[in-house]
Structures are given as structure tokens and as C-alpha cells.
Scaffold this motif. Structure first.
Motif, short mmCIF file in Angstrom:
data_model
loop_
_atom_site.label_atom_id
_atom_site.label_comp_id
_atom_site.label_asym_id
_atom_site.label_seq_id
_atom_site.Cartn_x
_atom_site.Cartn_y
_atom_site.Cartn_z
N LEU A 187 0.81 -1.24 -0.12
CA LEU A 187 -0.13 -0.03 -0.14
C LEU A 187 1.09 1.16 -0.03
N THR A 188 1.88 1.28 0.82
CA THR A 188 2.79 2.45 1.00
C THR A 188 3.67 2.47 -0.39
N ILE A 189 3.96 1.59 -0.99
CA ILE A 189 4.75 1.57 -2.14
C ILE A 189 3.87 2.33 -3.29
N GLU A 190 2.53 1.57 -3.31
CA GLU A 190 1.63 1.92 -4.54
C GLU A 190 1.48 3.55 -4.31
N VAL A 191 1.12 4.15 -3.23
CA VAL A 191 0.92 5.25 -2.80
C VAL A 191 2.06 6.49 -3.25
#
Length: 578
Positions: A187-191
Motif C-alpha cells: 500500500l505504501t509503495i503504491e501510494v
């Protein structure tokens, strides 16, 4: 005000979020005045970078470790509405984060999944039938839960039919409600990737060594590249120092927020209170849980047991922490506590230390509240602005990252306008309806047919169904780029003795997700160290060899990064004595 899209030496062909481009991106950050520098590459920093860049602020983000390496890859991996905070009567937190769950889900349904959660209640336990029913009803109302996901109440026999492993003695029934399971690191990487797609610059392994101050006001930071050696690619210019300048600087460093406030000489008033949470992972053959469970322990802590990808994970502890922030470790006492909790709630299993396949330990950077036990401290977030102008974001929860970012950028926008730095007000936040990277699947309603189509496409490319499912779920609408790499690198994968799916995921992670070390790939980009440790051990050598070639590591560097991964694999199953 909008940032130039073509940054120094960075072309679309080599991608703005490639591990090969770290040095060029640091150079680009230092060559132009920025509107905003974000310190910290966890979910909070990533969310702030996305919100700011999407409103037209020239934004750069720096992270001293890998993205999501701190708290944001070590949570309970739930985008949850904070039911536990009803116990503390923290109604505002429940209402806010409850509503945010649906937004996080719609914007990235490939990394977030609705998960029905069973809350059993027992004679003499924290929860009773009435309090559970009322609590879940209030929760549904505050969190704006849609009709299809509203709570249900079960009798004891219905509760056991949902999960036969549960302790039968004194069972009075169960509450049934929806949480959202996520992959916190992805989730962090995609944001972060979405922020970069919109023009932000983001670099990992870049540490703030000095705050640059002029006339008492913070004007920039001096950053040192943490990658060691003198090889090519990501290693070029390593150890170099860069001076970055910006109108505003946000401290979103999670557990290190107070470290930066100390550097700023502004650590006063409210401070951080770090608590530690531990999770153990079991294979489903040892812990065949079919239903996610949320239960309370005799000492009042709440524990989750969640099935995922052929495994079951259970946690968390909630204890005060004073040790090494960068590498919190599970202790023998932590492991014993979680095993005891598991065996008390699921007595037929007889779980032992030998059954633990992996584990992780994370820190929660909470805002200190005098006299409160760790599990009672509010997860509320706050913004501190120091005399020098350093803006610090403290506290908060994974679920609330988007709203927290909106609040910070609103504050920054008001400050810039008041100071005359901008001539007109910034537009309002647009992240409520902005899909994150990989989330362009038509929302949650169209996720299932999207995934089915991509799984079929993957199988036509020669993948097994499970390989195709894994890639489609992990990458969402970015899976086409992975499939292209699969075709391009098929022959090379065979030469290297690797499945094409493994090499395609590795190349994608390196060229599009800024992987620069084996640990980045096996922990934050794939989650394998936690949920498929055998796979990590199987492919660690060819993955390390590939990265060494692409980055031009010498033998000493290659050995150092391999040893780092070995240590992490060892620590996942071997607790500290104390």
C-alpha cells in the motif's frame, strides 16, 4: 507552481522510480528549489507526498532506510475502523478512520480486501452479548458501514460453525463485522509510486544529517546517500552529500519524529511514546484457521488471528519500547505471550515454538499520555509546528493516512498563502477519489472481472494459475508491465535457473519500485520473508546475483547485502533472549 515533469537526467524510458536512478534523483532534488520536502518514506510520508504533488506543490521525499521499512511494513496489516477505540470512548477516531476504510479500499482494491471478522465473547470476558451488539451497532453508525457489511450477532453454535477451532468452554456467542485486510508495505509503495507518476521525486536510503537554517528559519536539509561502495547504477556517487532547499519541510519520520525534533531543538511539550507489537506466522497445516478472529486476552489486550495466503498470522502484543528503533526484535517473552494467547483461544492446536514459521516486530509511534497503559494510548494524530518552521506529523494510524496527509497539506497551503509564497490558494485535496498506482481497475465493483481477465492472460503466457493470481493481485493494473517483462526476460530467466515470474517481478521491483537490495525485494515488495519464507530462501542467491550484476556491486558489496538478508531470515524465527 506545478513541477517540471522532465527532471535532470531522468527519462521516461528509465522510469522515475528506478533503483538505477537514485543518484540522478538526488541530484535533481538539489538542483531546483522545492515547495515541500517530506522526511520519511512510510505510509504517512507517502500520503503527504501524493496529496501535495497532486495539488501542484513541487515535492521531494527522502527516506533513510527503504520505503515502508519501519512501522509501515510491520503492522497488523489491517485497514481497520478502530473498533478497539470504542472501549476508550474515542468516538472521533472511530468515525474518522471508519469512513476512511472505504476510501482506501476503492482507491486501491488490489492491495486491500474486505475480511469478515468474528469477535467471540465468553463468560467473564471483556465483551458480553449486549456490549458487543451495542458496540458493533455504534461502530456501524459511526464508520458509515454499508448495509451489506453491517454487523451480525451469532449464537454459540453459529460462532463455532464459523470457526470450529475456537475454545468451546464458556462461549456465549459472537459478533460478526467487516474489517479490511491489506498489504501495508505494498500500500505504501503504491501510494509513493502514484506521487512519483504525478511528478514527485522520492529516494530511499537517503538520510537527513543536518537541518539547514537561515535567520532562525528552516530552509532545507543536507542529505547523505546511505548506499555504500563505488559501483555503477544505484551505487554511483554513494556517500555523497546533497543540499536540498524548500519552502516547507515536513517531518513524517514515524518512530524517528522526536529524533528530528531534537535536531531542530524543538522537542518539547508532547513527545512520542513507542510501543511494540509482535506477530507470529504459522503454516495452515499447523494452524488451519478458516475465519479471521478478534479476541481479548485475560490481561485486556486485543489479539487478531488472520488467515492469509496459506498461512495464519496472530498478534499483537502491546508493550512499551525503549530499544533499537531501526531493528526491533521479537523476544522469547513476546513469542511465549502470543503462543499462550493462541493456545488459550484455540486449545486443540497445541502450538509450539517449532511451529512458528516467521514473525515480525513493529513499533507504534504514539503520542505520550501520562499514566496510560500502552494498549490504552490514543492513536490520534497531531501536527506540531516548531519555531524554525519544521512541521512534524505524529501519532495516527495506517487507516487514516490519506486524511492525515490532507490535514498537513491544508496547513501547509494556508501557511504558504499567509506568507505570500503563493499568490492564490492551493486547490482542495483530490486524493479521496484518486486511485493509487495499480488501482486503475474500475473500483472494487470491477476488481473480480479485472483479476479474472489478467489471470487468464497470465496463464496464456505460460504461468501457472497460482503464479498468475499472485501477480494480478499484487500489481493490480500495473500487472501488464510485469507481463511485458515476463516475455522480455523469459530466456534469461531460464539461463539463470529462475522461474520467469520471479525474474519479471524482480526486474519490475528494481526498475519501477526502487529496489536496491535483496531485503527490499523479499520483505517490502513481495512480503515473502513473512508469508513465504521458503520461497525467499529458495531464490535469494539468484536474486542477489542479478542485483549485483545490474548495480555493478563488487564482491564485498554483494556479500554484505546477502549477509544482511541472511540475518533478517534468521531473526524472523530466532527471538532475542530478553
Amino acid at each position: 507552481m506545478a513541477m517540471e515533469q522532465n527532471h535532470t537526467h531522468i527519462t521516461k524510458e528509465t522510469h522515475g522510480f528506478s533503483g538505477l536512478n537514485r543518484t540522478q534523483m538526488l541530484q535533481a532534488m538539489s538542483e531546483q528549489p522545492l515547495d515541500l520536502i517530506v522526511i520519511g518514506g512510510g505510509i504517512t510520508g507517502a500520503g503527504i507526498a501524493l496529496d501535495a504533488q497532486s495539488r501542484g506543490l513541487r515535492t521531494a521525499l527522502i527516506e533513510m532506510q527503504d520505503f515502508a521499512a519501519g512501522t509501515s511494513s510491520r503492522s497488523t496489516k489491517l485497514v481497520h475502523g478502530g473498533l478497539r477505540y470504542l472501549k476508550q470512548l474515542d468516538v472521533k477516531v472511530v468515525a474518522e478512520v471508519g469512513k476512511e476504510r472505504a476510501i482506501v479500499y476503492e482507491n486501491g482494491p488490489h492491495v486491500t480486501t474486505p475480511e469478515w471478522m468474528l469477535l467471540p465473547f465468553y463468560k467473564g470476558g471483556t465483551f458480553g452479548k449486549l456490549s458487543t451488539s451495542l458496540g458493533l451497532r455504534v461502530y456501524d453508525f459511526l464508520a458509515g458501514v454499508k448495509r451489506s457489511e453491517r454487523r451480525k450477532m451469532f449464537r454459540p453454535e453459529q460462532t463455532l460453525s464459523q470457526e470450529p477451532l475456537l475454545k468451546k468452554k464458556d462461549l456465549k456467542g459472537g459478533g460478526y463485522y467487516v474489517e479490511y485486510r491489506t498489504d501495508d508495505a505494498r500500500l505504501t509503495i503504491e501510494v509513493m509510486k502514484k506521487a512519483v507518476e504525478l511528478g514527485a521525486l522520492a529516494v530511499n536510503y537517503a538520510k537527513v544529517e543536518e537541518l539547514l537554517v537561515e535567520n532562525g528559519k528552516l530552509i532545507g536539509v543536507r542529505v547523505v546517500d546511505q548506499m555504500s561502495g563505488s559501483g555503477a547504477g544505484a551505487e554511483a556517487g554513494s556517500g555523497r552529500s546533497y543540499s536540498l532547499y524548500a519552502s516547507k519541510i515536513v517531518n513524517a519520520a514515524g518512530p524517528w519524529v522526536d529524533t528530528l525534533r531534537e535536531m531542530d531543538k524543538s522537542k518539547q511539550g508532547k513527545t512520542l511514546h513507542l510501543t511494540k507489537g509482535v506477530h507470529l506466522v504459522f503454516d495452515q497445516s499447523k494452524f488451519p484457521l478458516r475465519q479471521a478472529i478478534y479476541f481479548d486476552t485475560p490481561d485486556g489486550r486485543m489479539v487478531f488471528a488472520i488467515p492469509r495466503d496459506g498461512k495464519t498470522y496472530i498478534g499483537t502484543t502491546d508493550t512499551n519500547y525503549k530499544g533499537d528503533i531501526a531493528n526491533p526484535r521479537i523476544t522469547l517473552a513476546d513469542r511465549a505471550y502470543v503462543l499462550r494467547a493462541a493456545n488459550e483461544m484455540f486449545p486443540s492446536l497445541g502450538l509450539t515454538e517449532a511451529d512458528v514459521e516467521s514473525s515480525w516486530t513493529g513499533l507504534r509511534p504514539l503520542i505520550h499520555q501520562e499514566g496510560k497503559d500502552p494498549s490504552e494510548i490514543s492513536r490520534r494524530d497531531e501536527i506540531f509546528v516548531s519555531a524554525s518552521g519544521l512541521i512534524s506529523m505524529a501519532g495516527g494510524k495506517l487507516t487514516g493516512y490519506r486524511k492525515m496527509a490532507e490535514s498537513v497539506v491544508d496547513k501547509i497551503a494556508a501557511m504558504l498563502l499567509a506568507e505570500g509564497t503563493v499568490s492564490a490558494a492551493l486547490p482542495a485535496s483530490r486524493t479521496r477519489t484518486l486511485p493509487i498506482s495499480g488501482g486503475e481497475v474500475g473500483g472494487s465493483a470491477k476488481l473480480a472481472p479485472f483479476l479474472q481477465g489478467k489471470i487468464s492472460q497470465g496463464q496464456r503466457l505460460g504461468l501457472t494459475q497460482s503464479e498468475a493470481e499472485l501477480l494480478a493481485h499484487r500489481y493490480g493494473s500495473n500487472v501488464d508491465a510485469v507481463f511485458e517483462l515476463l516475455e522480455q526476460h523469459r530466456a534469461e530467466a531460464a539461463q539463470r535457473g529462475m522461474p520467469a515470474a520471479v525474474l519479471a517481478a524482480l526486474v519490475y521491483a528494481m526498475e519501477r519500485e526502487m529496489v536496491v537490495k535483496p531485503a527490499d525485494f523479499f520483505i517490502r515488495r513481495t512480503g515473502a520473508l513473512f508469508f513465504n519464507i521458503a520461497w525467499a530462501k529458495q531464490w535469494k542467491a539468484p536474486v542477489g546475483a542479478y542485483l549485483a550484476e545490474r548495480f555493478g556491486w563488487d564482491e564485498a558489496q554483494a556479500k554484505a547485502y546477502a549477509a544482511e538478508l541472511e540475518l533478517l531470515l534468521h531473526e524472523a524465527v530466532n527471538p532475542l533472549e530478553a
